[in-house]
Motif scaffolding. Sequence first.
Motif, PDB file in Angstrom:
ATOM      1  N   ALA A  47     -51.312  21.355  48.145  1.00 36.59           N
ATOM      2  CA  ALA A  47     -52.665  21.781  48.514  1.00 36.59           C
ATOM      3  C   ALA A  47     -53.168  20.945  49.691  1.00 36.59           C
ATOM      4  O   ALA A  47     -53.946  21.414  50.514  1.00 36.59           O
ATOM      5  CB  ALA A  47     -53.599  21.652  47.316  1.00 36.59           C
ATOM      6  N   LYS A  48     -52.688  19.717  49.786  1.00 33.39           N
ATOM      7  CA  LYS A  48     -53.138  18.842  50.871  1.00 33.39           C
ATOM      8  C   LYS A  48     -52.768  19.428  52.236  1.00 33.39           C
ATOM      9  O   LYS A  48     -53.597  19.509  53.126  1.00 33.39           O
ATOM     10  CB  LYS A  48     -52.525  17.443  50.696  1.00 33.39           C
ATOM     11  CG  LYS A  48     -53.174  16.394  51.558  1.00 33.39           C
ATOM     12  CD  LYS A  48     -52.495  15.037  51.402  1.00 33.39           C
ATOM     13  CE  LYS A  48     -53.189  14.194  50.358  1.00 33.39           C
ATOM     14  NZ  LYS A  48     -52.565  12.835  50.257  1.00 33.39           N
ATOM     15  N   PHE A  49     -51.529  19.878  52.396  1.00 33.13           N
ATOM     16  CA  PHE A  49     -51.140  20.450  53.692  1.00 33.13           C
ATOM     17  C   PHE A  49     -51.752  21.840  53.887  1.00 33.13           C
ATOM     18  O   PHE A  49     -52.077  22.235  55.013  1.00 33.13           O
ATOM     19  CB  PHE A  49     -49.612  20.506  53.843  1.00 33.13           C
ATOM     20  CG  PHE A  49     -49.211  21.006  55.204  1.00 33.13           C
ATOM     21  CD1 PHE A  49     -49.373  20.195  56.310  1.00 33.13           C
ATOM     22  CD2 PHE A  49     -48.734  22.291  55.376  1.00 33.13           C
ATOM     23  CE1 PHE A  49     -49.062  20.670  57.587  1.00 33.13           C
ATOM     24  CE2 PHE A  49     -48.411  22.766  56.643  1.00 33.13           C
ATOM     25  CZ  PHE A  49     -48.573  21.954  57.750  1.00 33.13           C
ATOM     26  N   ILE A  50     -51.936  22.556  52.793  1.00 32.91           N
ATOM     27  CA  ILE A  50     -52.586  23.871  52.883  1.00 32.91           C
ATOM     28  C   ILE A  50     -54.020  23.702  53.429  1.00 32.91           C
ATOM     29  O   ILE A  50     -54.497  24.485  54.246  1.00 32.91           O
ATOM     30  CB  ILE A  50     -52.574  24.543  51.484  1.00 32.91           C
ATOM     31  CG1 ILE A  50     -51.187  25.148  51.225  1.00 32.91           C
ATOM     32  CG2 ILE A  50     -53.646  25.597  51.329  1.00 32.91           C
ATOM     33  CD1 ILE A  50     -50.888  26.401  52.028  1.00 32.91           C
ATOM     34  N   LEU A  51     -54.696  22.656  52.976  1.00 34.39           N
ATOM     35  CA  LEU A  51     -56.042  22.365  53.497  1.00 34.39           C
ATOM     36  C   LEU A  51     -55.973  22.091  55.000  1.00 34.39           C
ATOM     37  O   LEU A  51     -56.800  22.574  55.775  1.00 34.39           O
ATOM     38  CB  LEU A  51     -56.635  21.145  52.777  1.00 34.39           C
ATOM     39  CG  LEU A  51     -57.196  21.415  51.370  1.00 34.39           C
ATOM     40  CD1 LEU A  51     -57.294  20.112  50.580  1.00 34.39           C
ATOM     41  CD2 LEU A  51     -58.561  22.083  51.449  1.00 34.39           C
ATOM     42  N   TYR A  52     -54.991  21.331  55.386  1.00 33.04           N
ATOM     43  CA  TYR A  52     -54.831  20.996  56.807  1.00 33.04           C
ATOM     44  C   TYR A  52     -54.552  22.268  57.625  1.00 33.04           C
ATOM     45  O   TYR A  52     -55.111  22.462  58.708  1.00 33.04           O
ATOM     46  CB  TYR A  52     -53.703  19.973  56.970  1.00 33.04           C
ATOM     47  CG  TYR A  52     -53.530  19.503  58.380  1.00 33.04           C
ATOM     48  CD1 TYR A  52     -54.521  18.744  58.999  1.00 33.04           C
ATOM     49  CD2 TYR A  52     -52.392  19.824  59.098  1.00 33.04           C
ATOM     50  CE1 TYR A  52     -54.376  18.334  60.317  1.00 33.04           C
ATOM     51  CE2 TYR A  52     -52.233  19.409  60.410  1.00 33.04           C
ATOM     52  CZ  TYR A  52     -53.222  18.667  61.012  1.00 33.04           C
ATOM     53  OH  TYR A  52     -53.080  18.243  62.307  1.00 33.04           O
ATOM     54  N   ALA A  53     -53.712  23.137  57.088  1.00 32.57           N
ATOM     55  CA  ALA A  53     -53.421  24.407  57.769  1.00 32.57           C
ATOM     56  C   ALA A  53     -54.701  25.243  57.884  1.00 32.57           C
ATOM     57  O   ALA A  53     -54.933  25.911  58.896  1.00 32.57           O
ATOM     58  CB  ALA A  53     -52.334  25.178  57.017  1.00 32.57           C
TER      59      ALA A  53
END
Length: 392
Positions: free
Chosen positions: A100-106
Amino acid sequence: MKLSHRVMEMEESVTLAANARAKALAAEGRDILSLTLGQPDFATPKNIQEAAVASIEDGRASFYTVASGLPELKDAISDYMKQFYGYAVNRNEVVVGTGAKFILYAFFTSVINPGDEVIIPTPCWVSYVDQVKMVEGTPVTFQTTEENHFKATVEQLEAARTDKTKVVLLNSPSNPTGMIYNKEELEAIGNWAVEHDILILADDIYGRLVYNGNTFTPISSLSEAIRKQTIVINGVSKTYAMTGWRVGFAVGDPEIIGAMAKVISQTTSNLTTVSQYAAIEALTGDQSSIEIMRQAFEERLNTIYPLLNEVPGFEAIKPQGAFYLFPNVKKAMEMKGYSDVTEFTTAILEEAEVALVTGAGFGAPENVRLSYATDLDTLKEAVRCLKAFMEK
Ligand code: PMP
Ligand code: GLU
């Protein structure tokens, strides 16, 4: 100068840093009790492990997938949405990525132009503010009050709104406070966001971890208009004890989801294929171990919460979900002669050998965070050490 201004303005994740410090001290032979990381202490359920192994052995895990994720995984997410949110989604409304952390960044990369504002009520999880800065957006934070159980009101949001506001972030149940917004509160915030055409970023990652009869209402389930305005962020890390597999996903507007898939296609290519097969089993397979873990967290909360409130100078509101306690330690700091909560947290680590996370990283200068995603014996011993430290 070697480094970019973007990275110079960033802080390292304080949760990961606190965990690393506790581990380093333990490696030196110190007997550290670490309540730092929000990560379940359970192994990933067996059925999920086996599905992953099978995908390796029969060769499916050897290859890239489409950037946005396997169609079967998107269908499993759609079924999950139907079950827990009351609506199914199409494949083009789902993107899967590396936690979810990288999804937020995306997401931030996909919607934020330099100077666009993201309203983030605090205390909030440590990564939101820095991620917004990384894409040259402007995080607009304000303090929620303990009297209102750390929940933002429409009045506060309205005071933070400008003509540059693009996104409002909601995290319920919250890391670090464990508080849950109720339906009425969410309806008011959702309608406000619709009225002003502000995207709602709903980080629902702790939605299944609720205790003592409390319930989680997803904001996107409240009306068609609110749903259209919302990007849901979710994942399997917390609910299924799968932090290491790095599976996160987003559900919402196909245009934004498509943009996020483009970011993924140019960065990580796709979420590790074996993790995608594991996630399919997590979401569609036997769910019995999930409730066992949830009950364990609930028991820990109910055991440790009253003990923590007996520690002199520690005052906590009882959390409703997630797996954190977030006591106000203002009085404790006064008793021990500290004015800075990070220094106080360091003193606790050095003298009580209990590793906590400073509230400063969450935008809360009077609080510390304890994760109770660890076994009861460790929790009880840690609180005993905290008490002894405060009584010394
Ligand atoms: N959102 C919140 C509120 C979290 O606490 C976490 C914890 N890591 C995440 C997102 C990211 O989770 P992950 O990257 O493990 O999916
Ligand atoms: N979200 C967890 C925490 O807050 C894991 C670490 C992180 O990603 O920040 O402890």
